[in-house]
Motif scaffolding. Structure first.
Motif, PDB file in Angstrom:
ATOM      1  N   ARG A   1     -52.518  90.421 -28.310  1.00  0.00           N
ATOM      2  CA  ARG A   1     -51.970  90.935 -27.059  1.00  0.00           C
ATOM      3  C   ARG A   1     -52.877  92.052 -26.540  1.00  0.00           C
ATOM      4  N   THR A   2     -53.043  92.087 -25.232  1.00  0.00           N
ATOM      5  CA  THR A   2     -53.852  93.134 -24.619  1.00  0.00           C
ATOM      6  C   THR A   2     -53.174  94.491 -24.779  1.00  0.00           C
ATOM      7  N   ASP A   3     -51.863  94.504 -24.669  1.00  0.00           N
ATOM      8  CA  ASP A   3     -51.085  95.731 -24.804  1.00  0.00           C
ATOM      9  C   ASP A   3     -49.926  95.445 -25.748  1.00  0.00           C
ATOM     10  N   VAL A   4     -49.793  96.224 -26.774  1.00  0.00           N
ATOM     11  CA  VAL A   4     -48.750  95.990 -27.777  1.00  0.00           C
ATOM     12  C   VAL A   4     -47.347  96.017 -27.175  1.00  0.00           C
ATOM     13  N   ASN A   5     -47.164  96.683 -26.041  1.00  0.00           N
ATOM     14  CA  ASN A   5     -45.845  96.805 -25.417  1.00  0.00           C
ATOM     15  C   ASN A   5     -45.594  95.786 -24.308  1.00  0.00           C
ATOM     16  N   GLN A   6     -46.525  94.871 -24.072  1.00  0.00           N
ATOM     17  CA  GLN A   6     -46.311  93.900 -22.995  1.00  0.00           C
ATOM     18  C   GLN A   6     -45.164  92.965 -23.366  1.00  0.00           C
ATOM     19  N   PRO A   7     -44.397  92.501 -22.369  1.00  0.00           N
ATOM     20  CA  PRO A   7     -43.205  91.711 -22.654  1.00  0.00           C
ATOM     21  C   PRO A   7     -43.468  90.281 -23.146  1.00  0.00           C
ATOM     22  N   LEU A   8     -44.618  89.698 -22.788  1.00  0.00           N
ATOM     23  CA  LEU A   8     -44.932  88.326 -23.184  1.00  0.00           C
ATOM     24  C   LEU A   8     -46.234  88.284 -23.984  1.00  0.00           C
ATOM     25  N   SER A   9     -46.543  87.134 -24.535  1.00  0.00           N
ATOM     26  CA  SER A   9     -47.728  86.979 -25.377  1.00  0.00           C
ATOM     27  C   SER A   9     -49.041  87.118 -24.615  1.00  0.00           C
ATOM     28  N   PHE A  10     -49.035  86.830 -23.324  1.00  0.00           N
ATOM     29  CA  PHE A  10     -50.231  86.971 -22.502  1.00  0.00           C
ATOM     30  C   PHE A  10     -50.012  88.077 -21.493  1.00  0.00           C
ATOM     31  N   PRO A  11     -51.118  88.734 -21.103  1.00  0.00           N
ATOM     32  CA  PRO A  11     -52.522  88.470 -21.375  1.00  0.00           C
ATOM     33  C   PRO A  11     -52.916  88.807 -22.809  1.00  0.00           C
ATOM     34  N   ARG A  12     -54.034  88.175 -23.254  1.00  0.00           N
ATOM     35  CA  ARG A  12     -54.541  88.358 -24.608  1.00  0.00           C
ATOM     36  C   ARG A  12     -56.039  88.612 -24.568  1.00  0.00           C
ATOM     37  N   SER A  13     -56.511  89.260 -25.601  1.00  0.00           N
ATOM     38  CA  SER A  13     -57.950  89.483 -25.728  1.00  0.00           C
ATOM     39  C   SER A  13     -58.476  88.650 -26.893  1.00  0.00           C
ATOM     40  N   GLY A  14     -59.789  88.456 -26.912  1.00  0.00           N
ATOM     41  CA  GLY A  14     -60.422  87.732 -28.006  1.00  0.00           C
ATOM     42  C   GLY A  14     -60.325  86.223 -27.890  1.00  0.00           C
ATOM     43  N   LEU A  15     -60.150  85.695 -26.678  1.00  0.00           N
ATOM     44  CA  LEU A  15     -60.016  84.254 -26.484  1.00  0.00           C
ATOM     45  C   LEU A  15     -61.233  83.679 -25.767  1.00  0.00           C
ATOM     46  N   SER A  16     -61.537  82.433 -26.098  1.00  0.00           N
ATOM     47  CA  SER A  16     -62.576  81.718 -25.357  1.00  0.00           C
ATOM     48  C   SER A  16     -62.242  80.240 -25.365  1.00  0.00           C
ATOM     49  N   ARG A  17     -62.759  79.551 -24.366  1.00  0.00           N
ATOM     50  CA  ARG A  17     -62.558  78.102 -24.261  1.00  0.00           C
ATOM     51  C   ARG A  17     -63.900  77.496 -23.893  1.00  0.00           C
ATOM     52  N   ASP A  18     -64.300  76.503 -24.653  1.00  0.00           N
ATOM     53  CA  ASP A  18     -65.592  75.846 -24.444  1.00  0.00           C
ATOM     54  C   ASP A  18     -66.735  76.848 -24.410  1.00  0.00           C
ATOM     55  N   GLY A  19     -66.659  77.859 -25.259  1.00  0.00           N
ATOM     56  CA  GLY A  19     -67.719  78.849 -25.365  1.00  0.00           C
ATOM     57  C   GLY A  19     -67.725  79.904 -24.280  1.00  0.00           C
ATOM     58  N   VAL A  20     -66.746  79.868 -23.383  1.00  0.00           N
ATOM     59  CA  VAL A  20     -66.667  80.842 -22.298  1.00  0.00           C
ATOM     60  C   VAL A  20     -65.512  81.800 -22.588  1.00  0.00           C
ATOM     61  N   SER A  21     -65.809  83.094 -22.571  1.00  0.00           N
ATOM     62  CA  SER A  21     -64.767  84.096 -22.822  1.00  0.00           C
ATOM     63  C   SER A  21     -63.723  84.068 -21.717  1.00  0.00           C
ATOM     64  N   ILE A  22     -62.480  84.236 -22.132  1.00  0.00           N
ATOM     65  CA  ILE A  22     -61.369  84.304 -21.178  1.00  0.00           C
ATOM     66  C   ILE A  22     -61.066  85.782 -20.961  1.00  0.00           C
ATOM     67  N   PRO A  23     -61.131  86.237 -19.714  1.00  0.00           N
ATOM     68  CA  PRO A  23     -60.861  87.653 -19.448  1.00  0.00           C
ATOM     69  C   PRO A  23     -59.490  88.074 -19.989  1.00  0.00           C
ATOM     70  N   SER A  24     -59.448  89.254 -20.532  1.00  0.00           N
ATOM     71  CA  SER A  24     -58.212  89.724 -21.148  1.00  0.00           C
ATOM     72  C   SER A  24     -57.259  90.372 -20.151  1.00  0.00           C
TER      73      SER A  24
END
Length: 159
Positions: free
Chosen positions: A56-79
């Motif tokens: 999770r980007t922020d430990v206090n956020q209400p849902l699982s996203f946004p998230r950091s440390g993700l990528s798809r097909d070698g492209v980083s997903i902005p957090s």
């Protein structure tokens, strides 16, 4: 009430009602005009029960996203935003929830049991449909969702 604004303190949905309507319209799927928020909430419950990659980007956020440390097909997903593929998965799950219980209580009514060396159990017909399997979800959310089944064997060989 659905609130898809990730910056809102009442953020509770990745997809809006309009996202759901557009998703269905693009696929020539007819949805009732009422009850769309409930479909999105049921789909959200299912999504929030998944094992996500990253953190999770922020430990206090209400849902699982946004998230950091993700990528798809070698492209980083902005957090700092919700991936479009996640919004699409949310809409598709909402549509699936019209005819399927996304999180059924598993088990069946036991009609009889007998133990004579081997165990015999008979279940009532139609009472154990099992958990739904959305194979498309793992593909759609590749890079976001943990697709392991929680079982791994690490092996090595020495000569």
């Amino acid at each position: 009430m659905i609130d898809p604004d990730e910056n809102s303190p009442t953020f509770n949905s990745y997809a809006s009602v309009n996202d759901l309507k557009k998703y269905a319209e693009d696929r020539n799927i007819t949805l009732a005009d009422s009850g769309l928020e409930a479909l999105l909430i049921m789909a959200m419950d299912y999504l929030e029960s998944q094992k996500w990659l990253g953190k999770r980007t922020d430990v206090n956020q209400p849902l699982s996203f946004p998230r950091s440390g993700l990528s798809r097909d070698g492209v980083s997903i902005p957090s700092d935003h919700i991936p479009r593929l996640l919004i699409q998965a949310h809409c598709r799950l909402a549509i699936e929830s019209v005819e399927n219980d996304l999180q059924p209580t598993l088990g069946a009514e036991v009609l009889s049991e007998r133990i004579e060396g081997a165990l015999t159990v008979q279940y009532a017909e139609g009472t154990n449909t099992g958990a739904p399997n959305f194979s498309w979800l793992k593909g759609l959310l590749s890079g976001l969702i943990d697709v392991s089944d929680g079982f791994a064997i690490n092996t090595f060989s020495m000569r």
